[in-house]
Design a protein around this motif. Structure first.
Motif, PDB file in Angstrom:
ATOM      1  N   LEU A  19       0.833  -1.201   0.000  1.00 27.57           N
ATOM      2  CA  LEU A  19       0.000   0.000   0.000  1.00 27.57           C
ATOM      3  C   LEU A  19       0.870   1.254   0.000  1.00 27.57           C
ATOM      4  O   LEU A  19       0.642   2.191  -0.771  1.00 27.57           O
ATOM      5  N   LEU A  20       1.896   1.260   0.850  1.00 22.55           N
ATOM      6  CA  LEU A  20       2.764   2.416   0.955  1.00 22.55           C
ATOM      7  C   LEU A  20       3.635   2.591  -0.293  1.00 22.55           C
ATOM      8  O   LEU A  20       3.851   3.701  -0.771  1.00 22.55           O
ATOM      9  N   ALA A  21       4.143   1.478  -0.810  1.00 23.10           N
ATOM     10  CA  ALA A  21       4.994   1.548  -2.003  1.00 23.10           C
ATOM     11  C   ALA A  21       4.200   2.053  -3.200  1.00 23.10           C
ATOM     12  O   ALA A  21       4.706   2.835  -4.016  1.00 23.10           O
ATOM     13  N   ALA A  22       2.939   1.636  -3.302  1.00 17.79           N
ATOM     14  CA  ALA A  22       2.094   2.091  -4.414  1.00 17.79           C
ATOM     15  C   ALA A  22       1.772   3.575  -4.276  1.00 17.79           C
ATOM     16  O   ALA A  22       1.629   4.289  -5.271  1.00 17.79           O
ATOM     17  N   GLY A  23       1.668   4.037  -3.035  1.00 16.28           N
ATOM     18  CA  GLY A  23       1.296   5.429  -2.814  1.00 16.28           C
ATOM     19  C   GLY A  23       2.424   6.416  -3.037  1.00 16.28           C
ATOM     20  O   GLY A  23       2.175   7.615  -3.183  1.00 16.28           O
ATOM     21  N   HIS A  24       3.671   5.926  -3.112  1.00 16.51           N
ATOM     22  CA  HIS A  24       4.796   6.866  -3.205  1.00 16.51           C
ATOM     23  C   HIS A  24       4.780   7.657  -4.499  1.00 16.51           C
ATOM     24  O   HIS A  24       5.293   8.785  -4.557  1.00 16.51           O
ATOM     25  N   VAL A  25       4.184   7.084  -5.568  1.00 21.35           N
ATOM     26  CA  VAL A  25       4.165   7.789  -6.853  1.00 21.35           C
ATOM     27  C   VAL A  25       3.299   9.038  -6.792  1.00 21.35           C
ATOM     28  O   VAL A  25       3.419   9.927  -7.646  1.00 21.35           O
ATOM     29  N   GLN A  26       2.412   9.120  -5.794  1.00 17.44           N
ATOM     30  CA  GLN A  26       1.522  10.279  -5.667  1.00 17.44           C
ATOM     31  C   GLN A  26       2.128  11.370  -4.779  1.00 17.44           C
ATOM     32  O   GLN A  26       1.520  12.415  -4.568  1.00 17.44           O
ATOM     33  N   ILE A  27       3.325  11.117  -4.254  1.00 17.53           N
ATOM     34  CA  ILE A  27       3.946  12.066  -3.333  1.00 17.53           C
ATOM     35  C   ILE A  27       5.038  12.847  -4.061  1.00 17.53           C
ATOM     36  O   ILE A  27       6.069  12.274  -4.435  1.00 17.53           O
ATOM     37  N   PRO A  28       4.849  14.139  -4.290  1.00 17.57           N
ATOM     38  CA  PRO A  28       5.879  14.940  -4.967  1.00 17.57           C
ATOM     39  C   PRO A  28       7.167  14.992  -4.149  1.00 17.57           C
ATOM     40  O   PRO A  28       7.151  14.856  -2.922  1.00 17.57           O
ATOM     41  N   ALA A  29       8.270  15.204  -4.812  1.00 18.41           N
ATOM     42  CA  ALA A  29       9.560  15.301  -4.136  1.00 18.41           C
ATOM     43  C   ALA A  29       9.563  16.467  -3.148  1.00 18.41           C
ATOM     44  O   ALA A  29       8.945  17.503  -3.392  1.00 18.41           O
ATOM     45  N   GLN A  30      10.238  16.267  -2.033  1.00 20.68           N
ATOM     46  CA  GLN A  30      10.400  17.294  -1.003  1.00 20.68           C
ATOM     47  C   GLN A  30       9.091  17.691  -0.310  1.00 20.68           C
ATOM     48  O   GLN A  30       9.026  18.737   0.329  1.00 20.68           O
ATOM     49  N   SER A  31       8.060  16.881  -0.438  1.00 20.64           N
ATOM     50  CA  SER A  31       6.775  17.253   0.181  1.00 20.64           C
ATOM     51  C   SER A  31       6.581  16.608   1.551  1.00 20.64           C
ATOM     52  O   SER A  31       5.694  17.007   2.310  1.00 20.64           O
ATOM     53  N   LEU A  32       7.399  15.595   1.878  1.00 18.19           N
ATOM     54  CA  LEU A  32       7.337  14.958   3.191  1.00 18.19           C
ATOM     55  C   LEU A  32       8.344  15.631   4.119  1.00 18.19           C
ATOM     56  O   LEU A  32       9.531  15.705   3.809  1.00 18.19           O
ATOM     57  N   ARG A  33       7.853  16.100   5.258  1.00 22.07           N
ATOM     58  CA  ARG A  33       8.735  16.807   6.181  1.00 22.07           C
ATOM     59  C   ARG A  33       8.672  16.180   7.573  1.00 22.07           C
ATOM     60  O   ARG A  33       7.580  15.948   8.101  1.00 22.07           O
ATOM     61  N   PRO A  34       9.828  15.889   8.150  1.00 23.27           N
ATOM     62  CA  PRO A  34       9.823  15.359   9.514  1.00 23.27           C
ATOM     63  C   PRO A  34       9.467  16.461  10.509  1.00 23.27           C
ATOM     64  O   PRO A  34      10.014  17.557  10.448  1.00 23.27           O
ATOM     65  N   ARG A  35       8.539  16.198  11.394  1.00 27.19           N
ATOM     66  CA  ARG A  35       8.144  17.132  12.443  1.00 27.19           C
ATOM     67  C   ARG A  35       7.912  16.359  13.732  1.00 27.19           C
ATOM     68  O   ARG A  35       7.851  15.134  13.737  1.00 27.19           O
ATOM     69  N   HIS A  36       7.759  17.083  14.831  1.00 29.47           N
ATOM     70  CA  HIS A  36       7.405  16.457  16.098  1.00 29.47           C
ATOM     71  C   HIS A  36       5.890  16.543  16.280  1.00 29.47           C
ATOM     72  O   HIS A  36       5.318  17.636  16.338  1.00 29.47           O
ATOM     73  N   VAL A  37       5.264  15.387  16.344  1.00 29.06           N
ATOM     74  CA  VAL A  37       3.810  15.312  16.494  1.00 29.06           C
ATOM     75  C   VAL A  37       3.496  14.439  17.702  1.00 29.06           C
ATOM     76  O   VAL A  37       4.013  13.321  17.819  1.00 29.06           O
ATOM     77  N   ASN A  38       2.689  14.963  18.603  1.00 27.51           N
ATOM     78  CA  ASN A  38       2.319  14.223  19.816  1.00 27.51           C
ATOM     79  C   ASN A  38       3.555  13.711  20.567  1.00 27.51           C
ATOM     80  O   ASN A  38       3.576  12.585  21.063  1.00 27.51           O
TER      81      ASN A  38
END
Length: 299
Positions: free
Chosen positions: A231-250
């Motif tokens: 599921l995750l591997a298939a979804g990576h094609v929909q994620i533009p480059a540099q759009s995932l950012r590490p943050r502190h959540v909870n």
């Protein structure tokens, strides 16, 4: 002039603000929603502004009591609302300052995994657990807050503690280990590395998605390393480059997906014994409005 029986506006405001972070944390842990926690704080303030402070011996305990009772009322309403929720309901993710992660115990209690465990408690059990286990409040103060006797509160606390212990994360994970897992997970997602994902996922890993019926998300839990990795591997094609950012959540490292300058998805992880055992993807826009600024969580 201040009317008889009312608090001085300045003193009432100063006292409330001095305890605001604590009250927010109490409400958020009970409700799993920053928006609802803010509403509870507003209701708490309205009640607090009308009391005679000279008659209140412990301001902190009294404020916590008001907040707890307001949160209990709202928690019961939320329970009815969740019954008609589309798909899986997940707690509202909260962007937190990095120093929250340094308080390991607090970070554990506000993690997405723990909030989901707390969702399985009855409202009063949840209130007692939060006030006792997180804030170490005396049983007599908790009893006043929830309208029970101290003896009853002890029994409720024991039952809630046993319930949570059986369901909480199985092992302690250091912040460094969590950051390492997030970095490796981000790389695998961005490259669509199926084997890399499989290496990180526990055999019984569970993926939960929350779109609230507004955004596309899985409606039922996806269970198993192979299914989740694909599921995750298939979804990576929909994620533009540099759009995932590490943050502190909870209180923990997480990944935030931003599209066109707006938060689209927040992904948090549960890690047990070095493996990812839970993935929580929140996409419901109503739950992402608090993701633009850091929120203070304090005991």
């Amino acid at each position: 002039m201040t009317a008889p029986g009312e608090a001085s506006p300045d003193l009432a405001t100063e006292t409330f603000l001095a305890h605001r972070n604590l009250l927010f944390t109490v409400a958020y842990e009970m409700l799993g929603s920053a928006a609802d926690a803010e509403d509870v704080l507003q209701e708490t303030w309205l009640k607090w502004a009308g009391v005679d402070l000279a008659e209140i011996r412990e301001h902190r305990a009294y404020l916590v009591r008001i907040t707890t009772r307001q949160a209990l009322t709202r928690l019961r309403t939320l329970g009815r609302r969740k019954e008609s929720y589309v798909g899986t309901w997940l707690p509202e993710p909260l962007l937190t300052a990095p120093d929250v992660a340094e308080d390991v115990e607090l970070a554990d209690h506000v993690s997405m995994a723990m909030l989901l465990v707390l969702e399985t408690l009855r409202p009063t059990e949840r209130a007692v657990f939060v006030l006792r286990e997180v804030f170490d409040m005396p049983y007599d103060e908790i009893a006043e807050a929830v309208g029970k006797t101290p003896a009853a509160v002890r029994q409720i606390g024991h039952r809630a503690r046993s319930h949570v212990s059986a369901r909480r994360p199985r092992g302690d994970v250091t912040p460094a280990e969590t950051r390492g897992a997030i970095d490796a997970f981000q790389k695998a997602i961005e490259t669509g590395d199926l084997q890399g994902l499989l290496d990180m996922l526990a055999p019984d890993v569970v993926f939960l998605g929350d779109g609230g019926g507004v955004k596309q998300a899985v409606l039922r839990p996806i269970v198993g390393a192979d299914k989740v990795a694909r599921l995750l591997a298939a979804g990576h094609v929909q994620i533009p480059a540099q759009s995932l950012r590490p943050r502190h959540v909870n209180g923990h490292p997480a990944l935030v997906l931003q599209l066109d300058g707006e938060v689209d998805t927040v992904i948090t992880l549960r890690i047990d014994e070095g493996k990812i055992t839970g993935l929580y993807a929140v996409r419901n826009p109503a739950k992402l409005s608090h993701m633009e600024e850091e929120t203070a969580l304090r005991r």
